[in-house]
Design an enzyme around this catalytic site. Structure first.
Site, PDB file in Angstrom:
ATOM      1  N   ARG A 147       0.858  -1.194   0.000  1.00  0.00           N
ATOM      2  CA  ARG A 147       0.000   0.000   0.000  1.00  0.00           C
ATOM      3  C   ARG A 147       0.886   1.234   0.000  1.00  0.00           C
ATOM      4  O   ARG A 147       1.845   1.294   0.768  1.00  0.00           O
ATOM      5  CB  ARG A 147      -0.887  -0.022   1.257  1.00  0.00           C
ATOM      6  CG  ARG A 147      -1.830   1.144   1.353  1.00  0.00           C
ATOM      7  CD  ARG A 147      -2.653   1.095   2.634  1.00  0.00           C
ATOM      8  NE  ARG A 147      -2.075   1.940   3.664  1.00  0.00           N
ATOM      9  CZ  ARG A 147      -2.701   2.293   4.791  1.00  0.00           C
ATOM     10  NH1 ARG A 147      -3.920   1.832   5.051  1.00  0.00           N
ATOM     11  NH2 ARG A 147      -2.115   3.064   5.671  1.00  0.00           N
ATOM     12  N   TYR A 159      -3.103  11.082   7.325  1.00  0.00           N
ATOM     13  CA  TYR A 159      -3.207   9.804   8.013  1.00  0.00           C
ATOM     14  C   TYR A 159      -2.667   8.693   7.128  1.00  0.00           C
ATOM     15  O   TYR A 159      -3.048   8.574   5.979  1.00  0.00           O
ATOM     16  CB  TYR A 159      -4.671   9.553   8.336  1.00  0.00           C
ATOM     17  CG  TYR A 159      -4.871   8.351   9.191  1.00  0.00           C
ATOM     18  CD1 TYR A 159      -4.041   8.124  10.280  1.00  0.00           C
ATOM     19  CD2 TYR A 159      -5.872   7.439   8.921  1.00  0.00           C
ATOM     20  CE1 TYR A 159      -4.208   7.025  11.072  1.00  0.00           C
ATOM     21  CE2 TYR A 159      -6.056   6.343   9.712  1.00  0.00           C
ATOM     22  CZ  TYR A 159      -5.218   6.136  10.785  1.00  0.00           C
ATOM     23  OH  TYR A 159      -5.395   5.045  11.566  1.00  0.00           O
ATOM     24  N   ASP A 216      -4.957   3.647  -0.237  1.00  0.00           N
ATOM     25  CA  ASP A 216      -6.110   3.653   0.674  1.00  0.00           C
ATOM     26  C   ASP A 216      -6.620   5.091   0.805  1.00  0.00           C
ATOM     27  O   ASP A 216      -5.904   5.968   1.281  1.00  0.00           O
ATOM     28  CB  ASP A 216      -5.656   3.119   2.044  1.00  0.00           C
ATOM     29  CG  ASP A 216      -6.808   2.977   3.027  1.00  0.00           C
ATOM     30  OD1 ASP A 216      -7.949   3.346   2.680  1.00  0.00           O
ATOM     31  OD2 ASP A 216      -6.556   2.488   4.152  1.00  0.00           O
ATOM     32  N   HIS A 218      -9.276   6.007   2.636  1.00  0.00           N
ATOM     33  CA  HIS A 218      -9.875   6.232   3.962  1.00  0.00           C
ATOM     34  C   HIS A 218     -11.230   6.946   3.875  1.00  0.00           C
ATOM     35  O   HIS A 218     -11.521   7.832   4.681  1.00  0.00           O
ATOM     36  CB  HIS A 218      -8.918   7.016   4.870  1.00  0.00           C
ATOM     37  CG  HIS A 218      -7.887   6.149   5.506  1.00  0.00           C
ATOM     38  ND1 HIS A 218      -6.557   6.206   5.186  1.00  0.00           N
ATOM     39  CD2 HIS A 218      -7.992   5.187   6.438  1.00  0.00           C
ATOM     40  CE1 HIS A 218      -5.898   5.324   5.900  1.00  0.00           C
ATOM     41  NE2 HIS A 218      -6.743   4.687   6.664  1.00  0.00           N
ATOM     42  N   GLU A 242      -8.576   1.451  -2.326  1.00  0.00           N
ATOM     43  CA  GLU A 242      -9.230   1.009  -1.091  1.00  0.00           C
ATOM     44  C   GLU A 242     -10.144   2.076  -0.506  1.00  0.00           C
ATOM     45  O   GLU A 242      -9.757   3.233  -0.387  1.00  0.00           O
ATOM     46  CB  GLU A 242      -8.136   0.636  -0.082  1.00  0.00           C
ATOM     47  CG  GLU A 242      -8.695   0.257   1.277  1.00  0.00           C
ATOM     48  CD  GLU A 242      -7.604  -0.096   2.277  1.00  0.00           C
ATOM     49  OE1 GLU A 242      -6.492  -0.488   1.850  1.00  0.00           O
ATOM     50  OE2 GLU A 242      -7.856   0.032   3.480  1.00  0.00           O
ATOM     51  N   GLU A 268     -13.830  -1.940   5.520  1.00  0.00           N
ATOM     52  CA  GLU A 268     -13.333  -2.049   6.899  1.00  0.00           C
ATOM     53  C   GLU A 268     -14.250  -1.396   7.920  1.00  0.00           C
ATOM     54  O   GLU A 268     -14.146  -1.665   9.111  1.00  0.00           O
ATOM     55  CB  GLU A 268     -11.893  -1.525   7.011  1.00  0.00           C
ATOM     56  CG  GLU A 268     -11.749  -0.044   6.758  1.00  0.00           C
ATOM     57  CD  GLU A 268     -10.296   0.407   6.845  1.00  0.00           C
ATOM     58  OE1 GLU A 268      -9.469  -0.102   6.074  1.00  0.00           O
ATOM     59  OE2 GLU A 268      -9.991   1.270   7.675  1.00  0.00           O
ATOM     60  N   ARG A 289     -13.227  -6.151   2.221  1.00  0.00           N
ATOM     61  CA  ARG A 289     -12.145  -6.112   3.218  1.00  0.00           C
ATOM     62  C   ARG A 289     -12.672  -5.750   4.605  1.00  0.00           C
ATOM     63  O   ARG A 289     -12.203  -4.805   5.246  1.00  0.00           O
ATOM     64  CB  ARG A 289     -11.007  -5.195   2.786  1.00  0.00           C
ATOM     65  CG  ARG A 289     -11.393  -3.910   2.097  1.00  0.00           C
ATOM     66  CD  ARG A 289     -10.217  -3.017   1.850  1.00  0.00           C
ATOM     67  NE  ARG A 289      -9.631  -2.524   3.087  1.00  0.00           N
ATOM     68  CZ  ARG A 289      -8.599  -3.067   3.723  1.00  0.00           C
ATOM     69  NH1 ARG A 289      -7.979  -4.112   3.253  1.00  0.00           N
ATOM     70  NH2 ARG A 289      -8.166  -2.543   4.861  1.00  0.00           N
ATOM     71  N   GLU A 345      -3.845  -7.939   4.635  1.00  0.00           N
ATOM     72  CA  GLU A 345      -3.112  -6.809   5.218  1.00  0.00           C
ATOM     73  C   GLU A 345      -2.408  -7.253   6.499  1.00  0.00           C
ATOM     74  O   GLU A 345      -2.965  -8.024   7.280  1.00  0.00           O
ATOM     75  CB  GLU A 345      -4.100  -5.679   5.549  1.00  0.00           C
ATOM     76  CG  GLU A 345      -3.433  -4.449   6.138  1.00  0.00           C
ATOM     77  CD  GLU A 345      -4.440  -3.361   6.514  1.00  0.00           C
ATOM     78  OE1 GLU A 345      -5.636  -3.678   6.702  1.00  0.00           O
ATOM     79  OE2 GLU A 345      -4.025  -2.199   6.612  1.00  0.00           O
ATOM     80  N   TRP A 408     -15.808  11.333   7.013  1.00  0.00           N
ATOM     81  CA  TRP A 408     -14.866  10.245   7.079  1.00  0.00           C
ATOM     82  C   TRP A 408     -15.465   9.131   7.906  1.00  0.00           C
ATOM     83  O   TRP A 408     -15.840   9.363   9.030  1.00  0.00           O
ATOM     84  CB  TRP A 408     -13.550  10.712   7.671  1.00  0.00           C
ATOM     85  CG  TRP A 408     -12.544   9.627   7.739  1.00  0.00           C
ATOM     86  CD1 TRP A 408     -12.508   8.479   6.977  1.00  0.00           C
ATOM     87  CD2 TRP A 408     -11.414   9.547   8.608  1.00  0.00           C
ATOM     88  NE1 TRP A 408     -11.430   7.711   7.302  1.00  0.00           N
ATOM     89  CE2 TRP A 408     -10.743   8.349   8.319  1.00  0.00           C
ATOM     90  CE3 TRP A 408     -10.920  10.370   9.609  1.00  0.00           C
ATOM     91  CZ2 TRP A 408      -9.599   7.957   8.996  1.00  0.00           C
ATOM     92  CZ3 TRP A 408      -9.787   9.978  10.254  1.00  0.00           C
ATOM     93  CH2 TRP A 408      -9.117   8.789   9.953  1.00  0.00           C
TER      94      TRP A 408
HETATM   95  C1  GCO Z   1      -6.191   0.100   7.058  1.00  0.00           C
HETATM   96  C2  GCO Z   1      -7.028   1.070   7.798  1.00  0.00           C
HETATM   97  C3  GCO Z   1      -6.412   1.626   9.002  1.00  0.00           C
HETATM   98  C4  GCO Z   1      -7.525   2.272   9.822  1.00  0.00           C
HETATM   99  C5  GCO Z   1      -7.476   1.934  11.255  1.00  0.00           C
HETATM  100  C6  GCO Z   1      -8.619   2.562  12.018  1.00  0.00           C
HETATM  101  O1  GCO Z   1      -6.444  -0.032   5.887  1.00  0.00           O
HETATM  102  O2  GCO Z   1      -5.349  -0.514   7.673  1.00  0.00           O
HETATM  103  O3  GCO Z   1      -7.586   2.031   6.966  1.00  0.00           O
HETATM  104  O4  GCO Z   1      -5.379   2.481   8.596  1.00  0.00           O
HETATM  105  O5  GCO Z   1      -7.543   3.625   9.648  1.00  0.00           O
HETATM  106  O6  GCO Z   1      -7.505   0.568  11.356  1.00  0.00           O
HETATM  107  O7  GCO Z   1      -8.742   2.026  13.283  1.00  0.00           O
HETATM  108 MG    MG Z   2      -7.976   1.111   5.130  1.00  0.00          MG
END
Ligand code: GCO
Ligand code: MG
Length: 408
Positions: A147, A159, A216, A218, A242, A268, A289, A345, A408
């Site tokens: 990633r 982030y 990713d 997010h 992602e 997620e 995922r 992951e 978000w």
């Molecule tokens: C990932 C996730 C993490 C999350 C985290 C939040 O793909 O691993 O996006 O970066 O932000 O798990 O608790």
């Molecule tokens: Mg993620």
């Protein structure tokens, strides 16, 4: 066999983890992971006050019956807190089932479809070159899927950047402790949408086509922004894009799907199979995922995998540092068993975590392996766990430049 005690263990070896230990009258016990990043104590309270007492005297072999009872029986169902609590119980019950049968959990899930789970980890950097160098380090360590994140100009810390090697470690995103407050980042779509395609252009130009790389988001984009990003990334052949959209709007994936052939991954933040269903059944994504710890454990994730298999969707279970090695082991047991496994992951846990919560998956040459021990193969050292007290900590918050809260 009867359940005699349900212990909730909150520990902070490097960050907070919530573990569920279910003990039985036969001496066999199981350990599950019920960690919900930044909301750990709400899950611990649900387990201690409401769920644990209901399990006393039950036969731990009846995993599905207990699961249904806890999910529907209490009338209130779903949501991240209750589904994480249920996941902790579910994993502990599968651990017991494996130990009682003297079989590893993957064997009870149908047996091995593969020997190891192809794993990805995170690369990040303050600029394109740093992300590239970090990817090269991971490639040298054997990874074939990585990633890639990068700092966005003006964001004050995006982030997931983590700078160099830190991106792949299970560390804090902010300083924990009594006075902890969420780190605030600025998210503006303009700079973000200009930076990410340029990053991947740079990476492909310098790393070639062979390495599988992806990004990713997010959940930060609007549908049309996500469609633009997926389209502009198309020439760089991402492994997947992602979590491009908010989890609430499944229908918006149609727009992104129609705009490009960039493979899409999502899930997620989902907490049950019905959230996954429209994306799977309409074939709007390529990878599902979910987080086993947030969808109710192995029992529910296995059902999601079966739904996904029916529609050519592969699995890519969430495996960040904020869930413990127990959940990472549960991921890999399922990865080995399901036919439609895609990728897993992972993060490198520091030694202190591996001492408190031993037995997690081992990485060899880019693949994850679990032990052949009965159950999940993981455990918790309660004496050590007690020495690492819970510390309040938060996920970062994304705000627009005008101070409003970003989706978000
Ligand atoms: C990932 C996730 C993490 C999350 C985290 C939040 O793909 O691993 O996006 O970066 O932000 O798990 O608790
Ligand atoms: Mg993620």
């Amino acid at each position: 066999m009867k359940i005699t005690e349900v212990r909730t263990i909150v520990t902070c070896p490097n960050r907070n983890y919530v573990l569920v230990k279910i003990l039985t009258d036969s001496g066999v016990y199981g350990v599950g992971d019920a960690t919900l990043n930044g909301r750990e104590l709400s899950v611990a309270a649900a387990l201690k006050e409401h769920i644990g007492p209901l399990l006393i005297g039950r036969d731990p072999d009846n995993v599905e019956h207990i699961w249904q009872d806890l999910f529907r029986g209490a009338y209130w169902r779903g949501g991240p807190v209750l589904m994480t609590a249920l996941a902790g119980v579910d994993m502990a019950l599968w651990d017991i089932k494996g130990k009682a049968a003297n079989r590893p959990v993957y064997s009870l899930l149908g047996g091995k479809n593969r020997e190891g789970a192809r794993a990805y980890t995170h690369a990040g950097g303050r600029d394109f070159k740093e992300t590239e160098d970090n990817i090269r380090e991971h490639m040298e360590a054997g990874f074939t899927v990585i990633r890639a994140q990068v700092a966005i100009p003006g964001s004050g810390g995006t982030y997931g950047i983590g700078g160099g090697k830190e991106a792949a470690l299970a560390t804090w995103t902010n300083t924990p402790g009594a006075n902890a407050r969420p780190h605030v980042e600025v998210f503006e779509p303009g700079p973000y949408l200009r930076t990410i395609p340029a990053l991947f252009e740079h990476l492909r130009a310098n790393l070639g086509d062979e390495i599988d790389i992806f990004h990713d988001v997010h959940e930060r984009l609007t549908p049309v922004q996500a469609a633009r990003l997926a389209k502009e990334l198309e020439p760089f052949h991402l492994f997947f894009l992602e979590d491009a959209l908010r989890p609430e709007h499944k229908e918006s994936f149609r727009l992104v799907r129609q705009a490009s052939t960039t493979p899409l991954a999502m899930g997620e933040l989902f907490t049950n199979r019905w959230e996954c269903l429209p994306l799977i059944a309409e074939q709007l994504i390529d990878y599902i995922r979910c987080d086993l710890s947030h969808v109710g454990g192995i029992t529910e994730a296995r059902k999601i995998a079966i739904l996904a298999e029916t529609y050519h969707v592969q699995t890519a279970w969430h495996g960040p540092g904020d869930i413990s090695p127990v959940a990472h082991a549960a991921n890999v047991h399922l990865d080995l068993a399901v036919p439609n496994f895609g990728v897993q992951e992972m993060v490198r846990f520091p030694d202190v975590v591996r001492e408190v919560i031993p037995g997690g998956p081992e990485l060899r040459n880019g693949f994850l392996y679990v032990s052949d021990k009965p159950g999940l193969g993981t455990d918790v050292n309660e004496d050590l766990a007690r020495k690492h007290e819970y510390k309040p900590a938060y996920l970062p918050i994304a705000r627009r430049a005008d101070g409003s809260v970003h989706d978000w």
